[in-house]
Scaffold this motif. Structure first.
Motif, mmCIF file in Angstrom:
data_model
loop_
_atom_site.group_PDB
_atom_site.id
_atom_site.type_symbol
_atom_site.label_atom_id
_atom_site.label_comp_id
_atom_site.label_asym_id
_atom_site.label_seq_id
_atom_site.Cartn_x
_atom_site.Cartn_y
_atom_site.Cartn_z
ATOM 1 N N ILE A 1 0.810 -1.221 0.000
ATOM 2 C CA ILE A 1 0.000 0.000 0.000
ATOM 3 C C ILE A 1 0.846 1.276 0.000
ATOM 4 O O ILE A 1 0.316 2.371 -0.141
ATOM 5 C CB ILE A 1 -0.975 0.023 1.191
ATOM 6 N N GLY A 2 2.152 1.160 0.170
ATOM 7 C CA GLY A 2 3.014 2.332 0.200
ATOM 8 C C GLY A 2 3.060 2.970 1.577
ATOM 9 O O GLY A 2 2.119 2.848 2.359
ATOM 10 N N LEU A 3 4.154 3.658 1.892
ATOM 11 C CA LEU A 3 4.312 4.270 3.213
ATOM 12 C C LEU A 3 3.291 5.365 3.479
ATOM 13 O O LEU A 3 2.849 5.544 4.611
ATOM 14 C CB LEU A 3 5.715 4.870 3.373
ATOM 15 N N ALA A 4 2.921 6.115 2.455
ATOM 16 C CA ALA A 4 1.993 7.238 2.659
ATOM 17 C C ALA A 4 0.661 6.774 3.241
ATOM 18 O O ALA A 4 -0.032 7.547 3.907
ATOM 19 C CB ALA A 4 1.773 7.987 1.351
ATOM 20 N N VAL B 1 0.290 4.413 5.544
ATOM 21 C CA VAL B 1 0.457 3.855 6.890
ATOM 22 C C VAL B 1 -0.198 4.791 7.913
ATOM 23 O O VAL B 1 0.053 5.993 7.892
ATOM 24 C CB VAL B 1 1.955 3.661 7.220
ATOM 25 N N PRO B 2 -1.029 4.235 8.807
ATOM 26 C CA PRO B 2 -1.733 5.085 9.784
ATOM 27 C C PRO B 2 -0.846 5.493 10.969
ATOM 28 O O PRO B 2 -1.208 5.313 12.132
ATOM 29 C CB PRO B 2 -2.908 4.202 10.219
ATOM 30 N N ASP B 3 0.316 6.033 10.666
ATOM 31 C CA ASP B 3 1.253 6.515 11.678
ATOM 32 C C ASP B 3 2.121 7.573 11.013
ATOM 33 O O ASP B 3 2.785 7.285 10.014
ATOM 34 C CB ASP B 3 2.114 5.348 12.180
ATOM 35 N N PRO B 4 2.136 8.805 11.539
ATOM 36 C CA PRO B 4 2.856 9.895 10.869
ATOM 37 C C PRO B 4 4.369 9.691 10.770
ATOM 38 O O PRO B 4 4.995 10.189 9.846
ATOM 39 C CB PRO B 4 2.517 11.130 11.709
ATOM 40 N N VAL B 5 4.944 8.950 11.701
ATOM 41 C CA VAL B 5 6.387 8.703 11.650
ATOM 42 C C VAL B 5 6.737 7.871 10.419
ATOM 43 O O VAL B 5 7.716 8.144 9.732
ATOM 44 C CB VAL B 5 6.876 8.032 12.953
ATOM 45 N N PHE B 6 5.924 6.850 10.142
ATOM 46 C CA PHE B 6 6.165 6.018 8.964
ATOM 47 C C PHE B 6 5.660 6.690 7.689
ATOM 48 O O PHE B 6 6.359 6.736 6.681
ATOM 49 C CB PHE B 6 5.536 4.636 9.122
ATOM 50 N N SER B 7 4.429 7.230 7.720
ATOM 51 C CA SER B 7 3.855 7.805 6.505
ATOM 52 C C SER B 7 4.654 9.008 6.028
ATOM 53 O O SER B 7 4.716 9.284 4.836
ATOM 54 C CB SER B 7 2.390 8.180 6.703
ATOM 55 N N GLY B 8 5.312 9.706 6.951
ATOM 56 C CA GLY B 8 6.154 10.837 6.585
ATOM 57 C C GLY B 8 7.576 10.436 6.264
ATOM 58 O O GLY B 8 8.436 11.300 6.048
ATOM 59 N N ALA B 9 7.843 9.140 6.214
ATOM 60 C CA ALA B 9 9.167 8.580 5.904
ATOM 61 C C ALA B 9 10.255 9.123 6.846
ATOM 62 O O ALA B 9 11.405 9.246 6.463
ATOM 63 C CB ALA B 9 9.538 8.814 4.438
ATOM 64 N N GLY C 1 10.703 3.571 1.949
ATOM 65 C CA GLY C 1 10.356 2.154 1.815
ATOM 66 C C GLY C 1 8.922 2.025 1.362
ATOM 67 O O GLY C 1 8.407 2.872 0.639
ATOM 68 N N THR C 2 8.261 0.983 1.835
ATOM 69 C CA THR C 2 6.864 0.751 1.479
ATOM 70 C C THR C 2 6.193 0.049 2.644
ATOM 71 O O THR C 2 6.791 -0.097 3.720
ATOM 72 C CB THR C 2 6.766 -0.044 0.153
ATOM 73 N N ASP D 1 12.567 0.841 -8.190
ATOM 74 C CA ASP D 1 11.580 -0.229 -8.382
ATOM 75 C C ASP D 1 10.696 -0.412 -7.148
ATOM 76 O O ASP D 1 10.387 -1.534 -6.756
ATOM 77 C CB ASP D 1 12.274 -1.560 -8.728
ATOM 78 N N LEU D 2 10.298 0.704 -6.532
ATOM 79 C CA LEU D 2 9.517 0.673 -5.300
ATOM 80 C C LEU D 2 8.091 0.214 -5.558
ATOM 81 O O LEU D 2 7.361 0.820 -6.333
ATOM 82 C CB LEU D 2 9.517 2.078 -4.683
ATOM 83 N N ALA D 3 7.698 -0.876 -4.898
ATOM 84 C CA ALA D 3 6.323 -1.386 -5.020
ATOM 85 C C ALA D 3 5.419 -0.551 -4.113
ATOM 86 O O ALA D 3 5.762 -0.302 -2.959
ATOM 87 C CB ALA D 3 6.270 -2.852 -4.613
ATOM 88 N N GLU D 4 4.280 -0.101 -4.650
ATOM 89 C CA GLU D 4 3.382 0.719 -3.836
ATOM 90 C C GLU D 4 1.914 0.353 -3.969
ATOM 91 O O GLU D 4 1.109 0.820 -3.183
ATOM 92 C CB GLU D 4 3.565 2.202 -4.171
ATOM 93 N N ASP D 5 1.550 -0.460 -4.935
ATOM 94 C CA ASP D 5 0.141 -0.788 -5.110
ATOM 95 C C ASP D 5 0.023 -2.102 -5.869
ATOM 96 O O ASP D 5 -0.244 -2.113 -7.060
ATOM 97 C CB ASP D 5 -0.583 0.343 -5.860
ATOM 98 N N SER D 6 0.235 -3.202 -5.148
ATOM 99 C CA SER D 6 0.172 -4.509 -5.799
ATOM 100 C C SER D 6 0.042 -5.593 -4.739
ATOM 101 O O SER D 6 0.343 -5.374 -3.575
ATOM 102 C CB SER D 6 1.439 -4.754 -6.624
ATOM 103 N N ASP D 7 -0.421 -6.734 -5.175
ATOM 104 C CA ASP D 7 -0.443 -7.896 -4.285
ATOM 105 C C ASP D 7 0.946 -8.510 -4.287
ATOM 106 O O ASP D 7 1.615 -8.540 -5.330
ATOM 107 C CB ASP D 7 -1.459 -8.931 -4.781
ATOM 108 N N VAL D 8 1.400 -8.972 -3.111
ATOM 109 C CA VAL D 8 2.712 -9.605 -3.028
ATOM 110 C C VAL D 8 2.621 -10.929 -2.288
ATOM 111 O O VAL D 8 1.777 -11.116 -1.427
ATOM 112 C CB VAL D 8 3.767 -8.725 -2.307
ATOM 113 N N LYS D 9 3.522 -11.799 -2.659
ATOM 114 C CA LYS D 9 3.734 -13.045 -1.946
ATOM 115 C C LYS D 9 5.079 -12.902 -1.231
ATOM 116 O O LYS D 9 5.894 -12.041 -1.576
ATOM 117 C CB LYS D 9 3.763 -14.217 -2.915
#
Length: 149
Positions: free
Chosen positions: A13-16, A18-26, A31-32, A132-140
């Protein structure tokens, strides 16, 4: 170049998001993040390296190039005091990509009122150091999340 792979199965879903400002603000680093499938599983090492930090809710593995990768299992999960998490390695252990590190249950984390979203962060890195940052995809487990130049 270091390839960082997914420690969990789920939706990137990407860092932005994330329901936490420390992570969402990088603020911790770029990262992701992964919204994990809601079933008991083990979070695995995203790189080959040494476990330099290990807590029930988070771990850091440093690779041979000195790149530290933080995997944080859920948001505010430190408040669960380890309940529902099982450490499978020790701090200082050498681990290989894909090796089980912590067993946990994202559904139980959610039931406890915490977000199960898992940031995967390149510590002490700049955003332009990643590609090559993944931000919107399904992952295994083992799919590439980003490359570290």
């Amino acid at each position: 170049m270091t390839s960082v792979t997914s420690p969990l199965e789920g939706r990137v879903i990407g860092l932005a998001a994330v329901p936490d400002p420390v992570f969402s603000g990088a603020m911790v680093g770029p990262g992701t993040a992964i919204d994990p499938v809601r079933e008991p599983s083990a979070a695995v090492s995203p790189v080959d390296g040494v476990v330099v930090s290990l807590h029930p809710h988070a771990f850091v593995v440093v690779d041979a190039e000195g790149h530290g990768v933080l995997t944080h299992l859920g948001i505010d999960t430190v408040q669960l005091n380890g309940e529902g998490f099982e450490l499978l390695v020790n701090k200082g252990d050498n681990v290989t990509r894909g090796q089980d590190i912590v067993r946990w249950d994202p559904a139980a984390v959610e039931a406890a009122g915490k977000s199960p979203v898992c940031p995967v962060v390149a510590l002490e890195a700049t955003a332009d150091a990643l590609s090559d940052l993944a931000e919107d995809s399904d992952v295994k487990v083992g799919d590439t999340l980003f490359s570290w130049k």
